[in-house]
Enzyme design. Structure first.
Site, short mmCIF file in Angstrom:
data_model
loop_
_atom_site.label_atom_id
_atom_site.label_comp_id
_atom_site.label_asym_id
_atom_site.label_seq_id
_atom_site.Cartn_x
_atom_site.Cartn_y
_atom_site.Cartn_z
N GLU A 58 0.83 -1.21 0.00
CA GLU A 58 0.00 0.00 0.00
C GLU A 58 0.86 1.26 0.00
O GLU A 58 0.57 2.22 -0.72
CB GLU A 58 -0.95 0.00 1.20
N ASN A 62 0.98 3.87 -3.08
CA ASN A 62 0.66 5.29 -2.87
C ASN A 62 1.75 6.19 -3.43
O ASN A 62 1.45 7.21 -4.05
CB ASN A 62 0.45 5.59 -1.38
N ARG A 119 -9.41 3.72 -7.34
CA ARG A 119 -8.70 3.64 -6.08
C ARG A 119 -9.73 3.62 -4.96
O ARG A 119 -10.67 4.41 -4.96
CB ARG A 119 -7.73 4.82 -5.88
#
Length: 162
Positions: A58, A62, A119
């Protein structure tokens, strides 16, 4: 570049690993696998490895998607540093991308700046859920640093110095 350092000269640091890689989505799997391999020296459970891999995935995603807007440019890099201190894994994922205007808002579940890319806005929520500590620092136009900590094993968080 992969650099693994036996960090005996640092207080309580057993080992350190630093990676730097191009900010392209293909490197997300590489980053999470490298951290999972690095942490095996602490004999983690499968659940702990899964938690760590998810959180790293993650954070790296990002950096690539939000930090650099998914643009694969030569100057776009992600830096990942891991320390093992006793039985604690300390991970930092850093980029020099666009930064985050409002960290508190960005960390709210379901908030995303990229809805057109499907997303979910759950990246920070997953990092918080799967790691024991999460700190995010960012400066618009200068990048973001995500710092995560995971305690492995059953020993105490407190070191008795008596």
């Amino acid at each position: 570049m992969i650099e693994i350092v036996n960090a005996n000269q640092y207080t309580q640091v057993k080992n350190e690993m630093r990676l730097e890689f191009r900010a392209i989505s293909e490197n997300e799997a590489f980053a999470r696998t490298a951290v999972a391999a690095f942490v095996t020296q602490l004999n983690p459970t499968l659940e702990e490895i899964s938690d760590i891999k998810t959180a790293v995935s993650e954070a790296v995603t990002n950096a690539i998607i939000h930090g650099y807007d998914g643009m694969a440019r030569e100057e776009n890099w992600v830096w990942l540093t891991c320390f093992i201190k006793n039985d604690v894994l300390d991970v930092e994922v850093r980029d020099t991308g666009v930064g985050i205007e409002n960290i508190e808002k960005a960390m709210q579940p379901l908030f995303t700046t990229k809805p057109e890319l499907d997303r979910s806005g759950m990246g920070f929520a997953f990092m918080e859920a799967f790691m024991d500590d999460l700190e995010v620092s960012s400066e618009p136009g200068r990048g973001t640093s995500v710092h995560m900590v995971k305690k492995l094993g059953v020993s105490s968080w407190i070191i008795n110095e008596e």
